[in-house]
Design an enzyme around this catalytic site. Structure first.
Site, PDB file in Angstrom:
ATOM      1  N   CYS A 111      59.247  16.694  57.937  1.00  0.00           N
ATOM      2  CA  CYS A 111      59.687  15.808  59.013  1.00  0.00           C
ATOM      3  C   CYS A 111      60.409  14.591  58.470  1.00  0.00           C
ATOM      4  O   CYS A 111      61.063  13.865  59.220  1.00  0.00           O
ATOM      5  CB  CYS A 111      58.500  15.385  59.862  1.00  0.00           C
ATOM      6  SG  CYS A 111      57.143  14.662  58.925  1.00  0.00           S
ATOM      7  N   GLU A 142      53.696  11.668  65.491  1.00  0.00           N
ATOM      8  CA  GLU A 142      54.641  11.619  64.376  1.00  0.00           C
ATOM      9  C   GLU A 142      55.471  12.886  64.526  1.00  0.00           C
ATOM     10  O   GLU A 142      55.002  13.983  64.252  1.00  0.00           O
ATOM     11  CB  GLU A 142      53.886  11.555  63.047  1.00  0.00           C
ATOM     12  CG  GLU A 142      54.768  11.470  61.818  1.00  0.00           C
ATOM     13  CD  GLU A 142      54.935  12.825  61.169  1.00  0.00           C
ATOM     14  OE1 GLU A 142      56.088  13.328  61.194  1.00  0.00           O
ATOM     15  OE2 GLU A 142      53.960  13.376  60.657  1.00  0.00           O
TER      16      GLU A 142
END
Length: 681
Positions: free
Chosen positions: A296, A257
């Site tokens: 993120c 990720e």
């Protein structure tokens, strides 16, 4: 006095050996912790996980693991204040800490609940239905999931030291795989504090969670084909890890990720003064300021209809001036804290300079800003900064991620242009569309979906309950294609899949049933002795069966059911009209009458261990029932799942109704709650 970030390996806390470095308070640059820099020998941790943690977890059922997660969540929930205090050192405000600490604990609660609600109380998980592989039904196949025999190595980023660790731990633990956690050094003291509390609680089996900190050299060298790596961090580091020989050719599963240039699109219908325009501006400012932009999932590219770019810029400027108070996160009036450290501030400045080759700063100034109770020279502060890219087709806004409180607004000509611009990011964790026009929403969501792991649609209707652009949820997948790492985490029970092996099991019904612990057609039935409804969970066995009938269906039955239910559909009441229907030869019985009648044939009516019928699943009618047909029902105990925290459990029964010719009329599963013992108590 500073905290020493220790390792928890093979049941012992170990202080780091070799050189150490200080970890600094993001606001004051004062030392708050120290951590080793040498890479720890992972051998003992891996061996302990495989030989102690793994067997202990695999001996537990899904429900037992889920209950352990629930109890752990309750335990940590009562100790949040201590975690909040440490979180302040990372530059996080109280609101930021809630996202990290409470969000992580919330993942434990979710998997603790879903594991008991959606998984069987067993050690094997079925995938799909049984496949009949031979004409006579003597050869069948069933896909099953079982826990992999390795470890779950999680490598986490600095920005969410609690959530990042717990959101990976929960699905791995529920799957039955032990975890070795490797946090980023900058905020490892907070991860370490949470792990220490988990270990001290004694709620998880020994070996199911270990902690290694410090250097990361040769981190993957000892892993093998049974191990899984879950990584969160930069795209560059993800690429380096993915090229490791143990991943490339050694069979280690790798999920990433990674950072991404997430996009938020303002629909052309959302003009200034509309609710959606205001929602867009509020969301953009939130994503610029929450965790100082160190997420993120934060919005990096704001795509706006060309005529509205100036309006958005001015609205963002006004919103920041009205709501953002930058400074010491320990001050209750502060709404935006610091970056994690001075090194990260320098990195943001460097990338901001590079981005300015194609965009100009229109809101904020990295060199001049006001602070509350903080020193701009010692603290890692930057204000929220919005750039404007007048030429949105330049490469830089779609290539350079500034991992901080920075976003770029750019204009698009039409929705097709917006989709093309979004795709230039080469894959993102999340995108959002803010619009009240269903046609616009459909065009944008379907156009953007191939490049995104999650899409949020925000409008006035959803706003009150929306969790926001940048908030991953444990029930929805988190990850994204391409640059975002091409990985996938969470998503409810989907999150267990990286830690499970799917295997197709072939054999006779008897053999496959023995493997799965679930009765399947063709496996032995037991029809003698006590009625199955008179058996408690302790007495009931897979394959226990009752056969009821035959019972003849009459025209009076059909008319009585129509009168009682109000269902006077023509196929039940008008012989001529029913005969004209290509599916029927005349009046037919109601399907729900057939099911109700079957219940009357298989129940044992006296009080007993069957407490309630809680539902039907997979109901299918395969043959019409006409007046004069004689029906028989066969009910077989298919799956038995005791509840680990109550005096009852779930039993699924396979129901098959046949007519006088032996042809199947209906099939379905009956769901019941059954007492663990009877008489109860």
């Amino acid at each position: 006095m500073t905290i020493t970030v220790a390792n928890y390996v093979a049941g012992r806390w170990l202080d780091p050996s070799g050189d150490r470095v200080s970890l600094l308070d993001a606001t004051t640059a004062q030392p708050v912790a120290e951590i080793g820099t040498s890479a720890i020998d992972l051998g003992p941790a891996i061996d302990h996980a495989r030989t102690v943690g793994g067997p202990a977890l695999r001996a537990m059922t899904f429900h037992e693991r889920a209950l352990a997660l629930k109890r752990l969540a309750q335990h940590l929930n009562g100790r949040r204040d201590g975690f909040y205090a440490l979180s302040t050192w990372t530059g996080a405000t109280r609101r930021d800490s809630l996202v990290d600490v409470d969000g992580g604990i919330g993942v434990l609660f979710t998997y603790g609940s879903r594991g008991r609600r959606e998984l069987p109380n067993s050690t094997v998980l079925l995938d799909g239905t049984t496949e009949r592989l031979g004409r006579a039904g003597h050869f069948v196949g069933q896909h099953v999931y079982t826990p992999r025999r390795g470890i779950a190595l999680q490598i986490n980023a600095f920005n969410f030291p609690v959530w990042g660790m717990l959101e990976k731990l929960a699905p791995a633990f529920l799957a039955g795989v032990p975890t070795v956690a490797k946090p980023a050094s900058q905020t490892a003291y907070l991860t370490g504090a949470v792990v220490a509390e988990i270990i001290a609680s004694g709620l998880l089996p020994e070996g199911s969670l270990q902690l290694v900190t410090g250097g990361s050299r040769r981190l993957l060298d000892l892993l093998d084909e049974q191990d899984t790596v879950a990584f969160t961090g930069s795209a560059a580091t993800a690429a380096a890890l993915r090229s490791h020989p143990r991943v490339r050719t050694g069979g280690v599963r790798f999920g990433a990720e990674a950072d991404s240039l997430n996009v938020s699109v303002l629909g052309p219908d959302a003009t200034p003064g509309s609710a959606e325009f205001d929602l867009y501006v509020r969301q953009l400012v939130t994503e610029l300021t929450a965790k100082a932009g160190q997420k993120c999932t934060a919005i990096r590219r704001a795509l706006v209809p060309e005529p509205q770019v100036g309006d958005v810029v001015e609205a963002v400027r006004a919103r920041i001036a009205e709501t953002v108070r930058l400074g010491n996160p320990g001050d209750p009036t502060v709404t935006m804290g610091a970056l994690v450290g001075l090194g990260q501030r320098d990195e943001v400045r460097k990338n901001l300079d590079a981005l300015q080759a194609a965009a100009r700063i229109v809101v904020g100034d990295p060199d001049r800003f006001d602070l509350i109770d903080a020193d701009p020279e010692r603290g890692a502060f930057l204000p929220p900064i919005l750039l404007r890219a007048d030429d949105p087709d330049r490469d830089e806004p779609h290539d350079i991620e500034v991992f901080g409180p920075v976003g770029t607004v750019m204009g698009y000509r039409d929705t097709a242009h917006a989709v093309r611009l979004a795709a230039r990011g080469r894959g993102s964790l999340v995108g959002s569309v803010v619009s009240a026009d269903p046609a616009v929403v459909r065009d944008l969501v379907l156009g953007l979906a191939p490049w995104h792991g999650r899409m949020l649609v925000l409008d006035a209707e959803a706003a009150a309950e929306s969790t926001g652009h940048g908030s991953p949820l444990p029930t929805l997948v988190h990850g994204g294609p391409g640059r975002a790492g091409d990985g996938e985490e969470l998503g409810g029970i989907r999150g267990l899949r990286p830690y499970l092996q799917r295997t197709a099991v072939q054999g006779s019904p008897r053999a496959v049933s023995a493997v799965t612990g679930t009765w399947i057609p063709g496996a032995p039935r037991s029809t003698g002795g006590t009625h199955p409804f008179r058996k408690s969970l302790a007495e009931l066995r897979i394959g226990d069966t009752v056969v009821g009938g035959p019972r003849v269906v009459t025209l009076d039955d059909i008319e009585a059911f129509a009168d009682l239910s109000g269902d006077t559909f023509y196929a039940h009441m008008d012989d001529e009209a029913a005969a004209a229907n290509p599916f029927f030869d005349g009046r037919v019985a109601h399907g729900y009458f057939v099911v109700s009648m079957a219940a009357g044939l298989f129940v044992a009516p006296e009080p007993g261990p069957v407490l309630a019928n809680v539902g039907l699943q997979n109901l299918a009618f395969s043959q019409p029932v006409y007046p004069g047909d004689a029906l028989t029902v066969t009910l077989t105990a298919k799956a038995i799942s005791p509840r680990v925290d109550s005096g009852w459990g779930d039993v699924t029964w396979d129901a098959v109704i046949t007519n006088q010719d032996g042809r199947t009329v209906a099939t379905y599963d009956v769901l019941t709650c059954v007492a663990a013992t009877w008489p109860a108590g």
